[in-house]
Design a protein around this motif. Structure first.
Motif, PDB file in Angstrom:
ATOM      1  N   ALA A   9     -27.899  94.685 -60.711  1.00 30.68           N
ATOM      2  CA  ALA A   9     -28.154  95.937 -60.004  1.00 30.68           C
ATOM      3  C   ALA A   9     -26.965  96.882 -60.127  1.00 30.68           C
ATOM      4  O   ALA A   9     -27.140  98.099 -60.325  1.00 30.68           O
ATOM      5  CB  ALA A   9     -28.450  95.643 -58.538  1.00 30.68           C
ATOM      6  N   ALA A  10     -25.745  96.349 -60.003  1.00 26.28           N
ATOM      7  CA  ALA A  10     -24.550  97.188 -60.127  1.00 26.28           C
ATOM      8  C   ALA A  10     -24.472  97.817 -61.511  1.00 26.28           C
ATOM      9  O   ALA A  10     -24.114  99.000 -61.655  1.00 26.28           O
ATOM     10  CB  ALA A  10     -23.294  96.351 -59.846  1.00 26.28           C
ATOM     11  N   PRO A  23     -23.735 111.714 -58.596  1.00 28.60           N
ATOM     12  CA  PRO A  23     -22.816 111.162 -57.603  1.00 28.60           C
ATOM     13  C   PRO A  23     -23.204 109.722 -57.281  1.00 28.60           C
ATOM     14  O   PRO A  23     -24.394 109.389 -57.176  1.00 28.60           O
ATOM     15  CB  PRO A  23     -23.001 112.078 -56.395  1.00 28.60           C
ATOM     16  N   VAL A  24     -22.222 108.872 -57.117  1.00 33.30           N
ATOM     17  CA  VAL A  24     -22.497 107.446 -56.951  1.00 33.30           C
ATOM     18  C   VAL A  24     -23.317 107.168 -55.690  1.00 33.30           C
ATOM     19  O   VAL A  24     -24.181 106.280 -55.690  1.00 33.30           O
ATOM     20  CB  VAL A  24     -21.173 106.647 -56.956  1.00 33.30           C
ATOM     21  N   GLN A  25     -23.077 107.916 -54.629  1.00 33.30           N
ATOM     22  CA  GLN A  25     -23.841 107.685 -53.399  1.00 33.30           C
ATOM     23  C   GLN A  25     -25.322 107.974 -53.606  1.00 33.30           C
ATOM     24  O   GLN A  25     -26.188 107.276 -53.057  1.00 33.30           O
ATOM     25  CB  GLN A  25     -23.294 108.556 -52.265  1.00 33.30           C
ATOM     26  N   VAL A  26     -25.634 108.991 -54.391  1.00 31.74           N
ATOM     27  CA  VAL A  26     -27.024 109.336 -54.672  1.00 31.74           C
ATOM     28  C   VAL A  26     -27.672 108.240 -55.516  1.00 31.74           C
ATOM     29  O   VAL A  26     -28.813 107.823 -55.262  1.00 31.74           O
ATOM     30  CB  VAL A  26     -27.111 110.696 -55.386  1.00 31.74           C
ATOM     31  N   VAL A  45     -23.019  94.561 -51.039  1.00 28.69           N
ATOM     32  CA  VAL A  45     -22.314  93.926 -52.157  1.00 28.69           C
ATOM     33  C   VAL A  45     -22.461  94.752 -53.427  1.00 28.69           C
ATOM     34  O   VAL A  45     -21.486  94.945 -54.173  1.00 28.69           O
ATOM     35  CB  VAL A  45     -22.829  92.488 -52.381  1.00 28.69           C
ATOM     36  N   ILE A  46     -23.649  95.256 -53.694  1.00 27.93           N
ATOM     37  CA  ILE A  46     -23.869  96.086 -54.883  1.00 27.93           C
ATOM     38  C   ILE A  46     -23.002  97.342 -54.809  1.00 27.93           C
ATOM     39  O   ILE A  46     -22.352  97.729 -55.799  1.00 27.93           O
ATOM     40  CB  ILE A  46     -25.359  96.446 -55.010  1.00 27.93           C
ATOM     41  N   GLY A  47     -22.970  97.969 -53.639  1.00 23.74           N
ATOM     42  CA  GLY A  47     -22.118  99.147 -53.471  1.00 23.74           C
ATOM     43  C   GLY A  47     -20.655  98.822 -53.680  1.00 23.74           C
ATOM     44  O   GLY A  47     -19.919  99.590 -54.324  1.00 23.74           O
ATOM     45  N   ALA A  53     -15.628  99.005 -59.332  1.00 24.21           N
ATOM     46  CA  ALA A  53     -15.624  99.226 -60.777  1.00 24.21           C
ATOM     47  C   ALA A  53     -15.130 100.628 -61.105  1.00 24.21           C
ATOM     48  O   ALA A  53     -14.359 100.830 -62.060  1.00 24.21           O
ATOM     49  CB  ALA A  53     -17.024  99.015 -61.344  1.00 24.21           C
ATOM     50  N   LEU A  54     -15.551 101.614 -60.321  1.00 27.72           N
ATOM     51  CA  LEU A  54     -15.118 102.992 -60.558  1.00 27.72           C
ATOM     52  C   LEU A  54     -13.667 103.204 -60.151  1.00 27.72           C
ATOM     53  O   LEU A  54     -12.937 103.972 -60.799  1.00 27.72           O
ATOM     54  CB  LEU A  54     -16.028 103.959 -59.806  1.00 27.72           C
ATOM     55  N   ARG A  55     -13.230 102.544 -59.075  1.00 26.18           N
ATOM     56  CA  ARG A  55     -11.831 102.671 -58.665  1.00 26.18           C
ATOM     57  C   ARG A  55     -10.887 102.196 -59.770  1.00 26.18           C
ATOM     58  O   ARG A  55      -9.816 102.764 -59.981  1.00 26.18           O
ATOM     59  CB  ARG A  55     -11.578 101.843 -57.397  1.00 26.18           C
TER      60      ARG A  55
END
Length: 430
Positions: A9-10, A23-26, A45-47, A53-55
């Motif tokens: 999923a990630a 945007p990642v939240q969207v 967990v997916i979030g 990963a982006l950080r």
């Protein structure tokens, strides 16, 4: 869901962010809406996988020699979360919802702990084009500061003295692990949880609904404090947004005097009304840009506070996707916006009054350079040392590491444990 399905999923969400520039939240919200079977724990967990990963996108891409979503997600699970190769391999092989098994090449790269080949900006997880600006801001501490901006942020709260105090808030939130912040005398912190950890939903707490505390990073609390709003003053919060600093200023004024909240973007102002009511702030007048003017305030304000529009480089811990979307053109636009705001807002300061300029950026062009520009173009104003104000009003707090010769302050995750934040103070000639 098992971890294999969560990894898949990630990867799906990261692909959506990358290919559709969303945007990642969207992207996370839409994935959740399309996969109703995923529980709240799965979505957390997916979030976490996606945000981590982006950080760490630059360093993980360099270590994997591959910046695609699969490489980032697998490296986050194995390296950033320290699960290890064997645990990752087992997860991929035992869950039929998981991505395909590790290749030998992936195993080799995940096993290599030698970081000597990584460039400084990769070690720091900072976009390469911004690296010279980071060095200008932080010098020898640039890698350390970049790494700190690539970690998870805590949840910071500000106890609202109009309705409560910090001890009361700490007692009520003891079950969350809340602790007092080290710098702000009103701050309460819940440290970030590692790996799969889930943060408490503090807005569901009774104390939040009663207005005992507000969500506000410690750096933002300190910026509002250094502006030194006092009871009985006439104060203008010129870029009020959702009202976080407006409420902090109102609390400092003890509901005495008049505080005007204004923002050129009326949509950003929308949340402020409910927050004012909950906090018990009664000395605030919201000025809607669509229906009212600020002409009657020209030359009348004891204090004008500017939380200027900026690139948001100081809040990368909370918005990691934004650092990879930032462009040189966007930085140029923010610099123009800041100068426009500084010039317009300064007209409301009365003789002898103060102007406070703050950004949630760490870039010199948005901070010290803008303070220089303002002083050069507005001869009626002179600099006031924010560093001296800190020393005089926060004697219990260690002095910030980054204070300019003029006294401007830069806060940062590595040096103060806060978001990146800049504050400069000015006074109009009497």
């Amino acid at each position: 869901m098992k971890d294999g399905g969560r990894l898949a999923a990630a990867i799906e969400v990261l692909t959506d962010v990358e290919t559709r520039h969303r945007p990642v939240q969207v992207a996370l919200r839409d994935w959740g809406a399309a996969h109703r079977f995923a529980g709240s724990g799965d979505r957390t967990v997916i979030g976490n996988l996606v945000f981590d990963a982006l950080r760490n996108k630059a360093s993980l891409s360099a270590r994997m020699r591959d910046g695609r979503p699969r490489a980032l997600a697998l490296a986050t699970y194995c390296l950033t979360w320290a699960k290890g190769i064997e645990a990752l391999a087992d997860t991929l092989e035992q869950d039929h919802h998981a991505p395909e098994a590790l290749s030998e090449e992936e195993r080799d790269r995940l096993s290599n702990e030698d970081l000597a080949d990584l460039k400084p900006h990769e070690l720091a997880d900072v976009p390469e084009w911004l690296w010279p600006r980071f060095q200008a801001a932080f010098g020898d501490n640039s890698i350390e500061e970049g790494r700190a901006l690539a970690t998870r942020a805590p949840v910071d709260l500000r106890a609202n003295p109009l309705k409560s105090d910090r001890e009361k808030v700490l007692k009520r939130l003891a079950h969350t692990g809340a602790m007092p912040t080290g710098l702000s005398p009103w701050g309460v912190r819940i440290e970030a949880k590692p790996g799969l950890g889930r943060m408490p939903h503090v807005q569901a707490e009774e104390g939040y609904r009663k207005g005992w505390f507000e969500l506000q990073d410690e750096a933002s609390q300190l910026a509002a404090h250094l502006a030194q709003a006092q009871p009985g003053m006439q104060v203008l919060d010129y870029c009020a947004g959702g009202g976080g600093k407006t409420l902090a200023l109102a609390a400092a004024m003890q509901n005495k005097g008049q505080l005007y909240a204004y923002d050129a973007d009326r949509l950003r102002l929308a949340p402020i009304h409910e927050r004012l009511q909950r906090a018990g702030a009664r000395n605030i007048q919201v000025r809607d840009p669509a229906s009212s003017s600020l002409d009657d305030l020209i030359g009348q304000m004891d204090l004008v506070f500017i939380d200027a529009p900026c690139t948001g480089t100081g809040v990368w811990r909370r918005r990691p996707d934004s650092k990879w979307r930032l462009t040189d053109r966007a930085l140029e636009d923010r610099i123009k916006d800041q100068r426009h705001v500084l010039k317009n807002a300064s007209q409301y300061v009365k003789p002898g009054g103060r102007l406070a300029y703050a950004t949630c950026s760490v870039l010199p062009e948005e901070n010290q350079d803008q303070a220089d520009w303002f002083l050069q173009n507005e001869p009626d104003f002179q600099s006031v040392s924010a560093g001296d104000t800190w020393k005089d009003t926060l004697p219990q707090a260690a002095a910030p590491s980054y204070i300019s010769e003029r006294g401007d302050i830069l806060l940062s995750p590595a040096s103060t444990g806060t978001d990146g934040f800049f504050i400069a103070l000015f006074q109009r000639a009497g």
